[in-house]
Write an enzyme that holds these catalytic residues in place. Structure first.
Site, PDB file in Angstrom:
ATOM      1  N   CYS A   2      27.324  32.027  48.006  1.00  0.00           N
ATOM      2  CA  CYS A   2      26.838  32.482  49.309  1.00  0.00           C
ATOM      3  C   CYS A   2      26.894  34.010  49.363  1.00  0.00           C
ATOM      4  CB  CYS A   2      27.624  31.949  50.508  1.00  0.00           C
ATOM      5  SG  CYS A   2      27.699  30.172  50.597  1.00  0.00           S
ATOM      6  N   ARG A  27      23.095  34.906  44.990  1.00  0.00           N
ATOM      7  CA  ARG A  27      24.373  34.214  45.179  1.00  0.00           C
ATOM      8  C   ARG A  27      24.215  32.819  45.774  1.00  0.00           C
ATOM      9  NH1 ARG A  27      28.721  37.766  45.120  1.00  0.00           N
ATOM     10  NH2 ARG A  27      29.932  36.246  46.284  1.00  0.00           N
ATOM     11  N   TRP A  73      24.836  28.806  49.432  1.00  0.00           N
ATOM     12  CA  TRP A  73      24.880  27.858  48.310  1.00  0.00           C
ATOM     13  C   TRP A  73      25.782  26.736  48.799  1.00  0.00           C
ATOM     14  CZ3 TRP A  73      28.363  25.515  44.975  1.00  0.00           C
ATOM     15  CH2 TRP A  73      27.807  24.944  43.814  1.00  0.00           C
ATOM     16  N   ASN A  99      31.765  32.909  53.302  1.00  0.00           N
ATOM     17  CA  ASN A  99      31.583  32.587  51.883  1.00  0.00           C
ATOM     18  C   ASN A  99      32.932  32.104  51.375  1.00  0.00           C
ATOM     19  OD1 ASN A  99      31.004  32.605  49.114  1.00  0.00           O
ATOM     20  ND2 ASN A  99      31.421  34.786  48.923  1.00  0.00           N
ATOM     21  N   GLY A 100      32.973  30.881  50.837  1.00  0.00           N
ATOM     22  CA  GLY A 100      34.249  30.343  50.344  1.00  0.00           C
ATOM     23  C   GLY A 100      34.390  28.893  50.757  1.00  0.00           C
ATOM     24  N   GLU A 484      24.301  29.852  23.423  1.00  0.00           N
ATOM     25  CA  GLU A 484      23.763  30.722  24.470  1.00  0.00           C
ATOM     26  C   GLU A 484      22.248  30.543  24.608  1.00  0.00           C
ATOM     27  OE1 GLU A 484      24.906  32.234  26.866  1.00  0.00           O
ATOM     28  OE2 GLU A 484      23.467  33.772  27.402  1.00  0.00           O
ATOM     29  N   LYS A 488      20.390  29.288  28.001  1.00  0.00           N
ATOM     30  CA  LYS A 488      19.306  30.036  28.662  1.00  0.00           C
ATOM     31  C   LYS A 488      18.118  29.121  28.921  1.00  0.00           C
ATOM     32  CE  LYS A 488      21.072  32.622  29.756  1.00  0.00           C
ATOM     33  NZ  LYS A 488      22.396  33.062  29.579  1.00  0.00           N
ATOM     34  N   GLU A 491      18.949  26.360  31.720  1.00  0.00           N
ATOM     35  CA  GLU A 491      19.201  26.780  33.097  1.00  0.00           C
ATOM     36  C   GLU A 491      17.973  27.332  33.798  1.00  0.00           C
ATOM     37  OE1 GLU A 491      22.060  29.933  33.900  1.00  0.00           O
ATOM     38  OE2 GLU A 491      21.605  30.876  32.002  1.00  0.00           O
ATOM     39  N   HIS A 507      26.169  14.874  11.854  1.00  0.00           N
ATOM     40  CA  HIS A 507      27.159  13.943  12.408  1.00  0.00           C
ATOM     41  C   HIS A 507      26.674  13.335  13.724  1.00  0.00           C
ATOM     42  CE1 HIS A 507      30.073  15.055   9.355  1.00  0.00           C
ATOM     43  NE2 HIS A 507      29.686  16.318   9.552  1.00  0.00           N
ATOM     44  N   LYS A 606      24.530  32.971  41.148  1.00  0.00           N
ATOM     45  CA  LYS A 606      24.929  33.959  40.148  1.00  0.00           C
ATOM     46  C   LYS A 606      26.434  33.955  39.908  1.00  0.00           C
ATOM     47  CE  LYS A 606      24.264  37.477  37.415  1.00  0.00           C
ATOM     48  NZ  LYS A 606      23.778  37.113  36.071  1.00  0.00           N
TER      49      LYS A 606
HETATM   50  O1  M6R Z   1      30.282  36.114  36.364  1.00  0.00           O
HETATM   51  P1  M6R Z   1      30.758  35.300  35.198  1.00  0.00           P
HETATM   52  O2  M6R Z   1      30.454  35.940  33.896  1.00  0.00           O
HETATM   53  O3  M6R Z   1      32.203  34.923  35.306  1.00  0.00           O
HETATM   54  O4  M6R Z   1      29.911  33.967  35.286  1.00  0.00           O
HETATM   55  C1  M6R Z   1      30.139  32.918  34.388  1.00  0.00           C
HETATM   56  C2  M6R Z   1      29.019  31.907  34.430  1.00  0.00           C
HETATM   57  O5  M6R Z   1      28.892  31.375  35.726  1.00  0.00           O
HETATM   58  C3  M6R Z   1      27.677  32.509  34.018  1.00  0.00           C
HETATM   59  O6  M6R Z   1      27.746  33.079  32.758  1.00  0.00           O
HETATM   60  C4  M6R Z   1      26.587  31.410  34.029  1.00  0.00           C
HETATM   61  O7  M6R Z   1      26.836  30.475  33.041  1.00  0.00           O
HETATM   62  C5  M6R Z   1      25.202  32.040  33.858  1.00  0.00           C
HETATM   63  N1  M6R Z   1      24.279  31.421  34.764  1.00  0.00           N
HETATM   64  C6  M6R Z   1      24.657  31.888  32.489  1.00  0.00           C
HETATM   65  O8  M6R Z   1      23.403  32.461  32.352  1.00  0.00           O
END
Ligand code: M6R
Length: 611
Positions: A2, A27, A73, A99-100, A484, A488, A491, A507, A606
């Protein structure tokens, strides 16, 4: 998650709030809302994004000079108009954005219902609004005391801003666990979850600490603890520029951030890696160096992409510094009963510095006596403030939900640390050190070269835009890159993607291979090269489709694979920094071609500030 914003001053509050919400939409973007206090208090809120909210705004909101806004969110209650913030208390005296998570909201709600308080939404935030109002009316105290008393009954996390209709000259803000920044203007104040909505108005900011309550009038800010002890606010100067938080002509933040990597890595080097003849200098670690060099074990914690960077760190620290490393998901680490010794060093990696699980893992490690270091991007965020020491990545603001430049800058910091320790331990010859530093400083230029081939990557992306599944393989330093690359793709394009160590393919995942599923193999020339060539052959023998990331001039894999993305020759220890870039672009182009919202993928936010 949020995003929250607030304004009090002489300006028309609404544009400040709407611009701020647009900057904070990364956010959370399930619903949005504003409350503006002019001649009377008006609230507009709806399911959807800030652009949807804009359709509900009319002239009557134009006159207010005090206001709050929220982009959500969802945690408690589905995303709909009613659950959207701001929330108004039962008798309409208080309006609040939050937020929280209020963990004991259910018990508080039941007790308020027993006292005839009515609720409209399913949110934990409305409980807080009603609790404040209940105390305010019953105890006949002012708004500030009502807020402080209510918060003392709350278990959970909050960054919140409260407006009281009876006291229209002030905003009351409080923080515990969720970030809140206050911008200090000339007889005006700006509030936000991070500094990005503030920087265009002022560079003077106050970062609230956990337990802080701020009572803000346009001409004055008073900072207190929940227990009413006044404290002098520390005003800091922001060093980000408005240009850094705009798209700068790119179609999406993600593309801009991919292309910014040469610059952000250079910024992360600056003042730290000077020349082949001088030592790497990491000022933030100066006081803890002896303990770091002597460490028996390093435990790296993080989530998502930051966890992947940590895996690269494992290879780097073991290879160069000969320190044993464990890399842990923060969310698992915090709920296990981990063995932490006093001479262990814990390194927490986080772009945002606000990830709830990483913060909780840091607290656990500290409780058990470990020294905790942070690698963070957002200056002044919670993690750098809670760790014993650390190193900032200087990636600049990362707005796209998919992390790109943060990853390469995190790996850059880990490499600097590993090389520095190796050197201090005398594990590296002068000649090797000079070679490494020379190679290291050439990385930004090599990334620029990869980026110049973006159109070739786009053409391959076109061929795979309709894929439903994919497999990413790598070995050694390139295994985290495979993970990674897969993250990408999934997501932002919603194509299922699995990252695997290449040798593990036989395996299990080898059963998935058919003529349709792309197998992306990160196969640059390193010590595992011959092995990964065999893995590619295993895929091809089963009529699999191979896209390989290879070293320039590699004809062996070029002849075997269906498509290749070339990267310049690079030392093994830096291979992750280059090989991830074509995979970022590949995912980006596929997601755009599929019509996905690249910067704000569905269900994501984010920074994950809830566990
Ligand atoms: O802000 P942070 O690096 O702690 O965030 C960790 C993950 O939430 C963040 O890397 C998330 O996996 C991204 N969406 C990946 O692209």
């Amino acid at each position: 998650m949020c995003g929250i914003v607030g304004y009090i001053g002489e300006r028309n509050a609404l544009p400040v709030l709407i611009n701020g919400l647009k900057r904070l939409e990364y956010r959370g973007y399930d619903s949005a809302g504003v409350a503006v206090l002019g001649e009377n208090l008006q609230i507009r809120k709806c399911k959807g994004k800030v652009t949807d909210l804009e359709k509900h705004l009319d002239k009557s909101l134009q006159s207010g000079t005090v206001g709050i806004g929220h982009t959500r969110w969802a945690t408690h209650g589905e995303p709909n108009d009613v659950n959207a913030h701001p929330h108004e208390s039962h008798h309409g005296k208080f309006v609040i954005i939050h937020n929280g998570i209020i963990e004991n909201y259910s018990r508080l709600r039941d007790r308020l219902i027993e006292r005839d308080v009515k609720f409209k939404s399913e949110t934990d935030t409305e409980v807080l609004a009603n609790l404040i109002e209940f105390i305010y009316e019953k105890s006949e105290v002012g708004a500030e005391l009502a807020v402080r008393l209510a918060l003392s009954k709350v278990i959970g996390a909050y960054g919140l801003v409260v407006m009281c209709k009876d006291e229209p000259d002030k905003l009351i803000a409080a923080r515990k666990g969720s970030p809140l920044v206050i911008g200090v203007g000339n007889e005006e104040y700006f509030l936000a979850s991070d500094a990005t909505p503030i920087v265009e108005y002022t560079k003077s900011v106050i970062y609230l600490n956990d337990g802080d309550v701020a009572i803000i009038r346009k001409e004055q800010l008073i900072l207190k603890t929940l227990k009413n002890d006044e404290q002098g606010p520390t005003v800091q100067q922001l060093n980000i520029d408005i240009g850094e938080i705009d798209k700068g002509g790119y179609e999406h933040f993600m593309l801009k951030e991919i292309f910014e990597q040469p610059k952000s890595i250079n910024d992360t080097f600056r003042g730290r890696v000077r020349s082949e003849e001088s030592e790497i200098h990491l000022g933030g670690l100066y006081n803890v160096l002896p303990k770091l060099i002597e460490a028996e074990r390093i435990i790296i914690i993080g989530c998502g992409t930051s966890w992947h960077a940590g895996l690269v760190g494992e290879y780097l620290f073991e290879d160069l510094a000969r320190i044993s490393v464990e890399v842990e998901y923060a969310s698992e680490f915090r709920y296990r009963n981990p063995i932490i010794n006093h001479d262990d060093v814990v390194i927490a990696i986080s772009q945002s510095g606000e990830t709830a699980d990483t913060l909780a893992a840091i607290r656990l490690a500290k409780e058990r006596g470990a020294m905790v270091l942070g690698i963070c991007n957002v200056v002044g965020s919670s993690i750098p403030r809670e760790t014993d020491a650390g190193v900032y990545t200087h990636a600049g603001p990362e707005i796209g939900v998919a992390s790109t430049k943060a990853f390469t800058c995190q790996v850059t910091v880990l490499a600097m640390m590993a090389i520095m320790i190796s050197r201090k331990k005398g594990l590296i010859t002068d000649e090797r050190y000079r070679d490494i530093i020379r190679e290291f400083t050439e990385i930004p230029g090599k990334i620029e070269k990869i980026l110049r081939h973006n159109h070739d990557i786009k053409k391959v992306a076109e061929l795979f835009q309709n894929a439903t599944n994919s497999l990413y393989l790598g070995r050694g330093y390139l295994f985290p890159v495979a993970l990674e690359g897969a993250l990408k793709l999934k997501e932002i394009s919603y194509i299922h993607a699995e990252g695997y160590p290449a040798a593990e393919m036989k395996h299990g995942p080898i059963a998935l291979i058919d003529t349709k599923m792309p197998v992306v193999v990160v196969a640059t020339k390193d010590s595992s090269y011959e092995k990964i060539v065999s893995n590619i052959q295993e895929v091809k023998a089963r009529n699999g489709v191979v896209i390989a990331v290879v070293t320039e001039g590699d004809t062996v894999i070029k002849n075997m694979a269906d498509h290749v993305f070339e990267i310049p020759q690079v030392d093994n220890i830096f291979a992750a920094l280059l090989s991830v870039v074509p995979l970022q672009l590949f995912s980006y182009y596929i997601a755009v071609m599929r019509g996905c919202n690249v910067d704000q993928p569905r269900n994501l936010a984010k920074s994950v500030t809830v566990e």
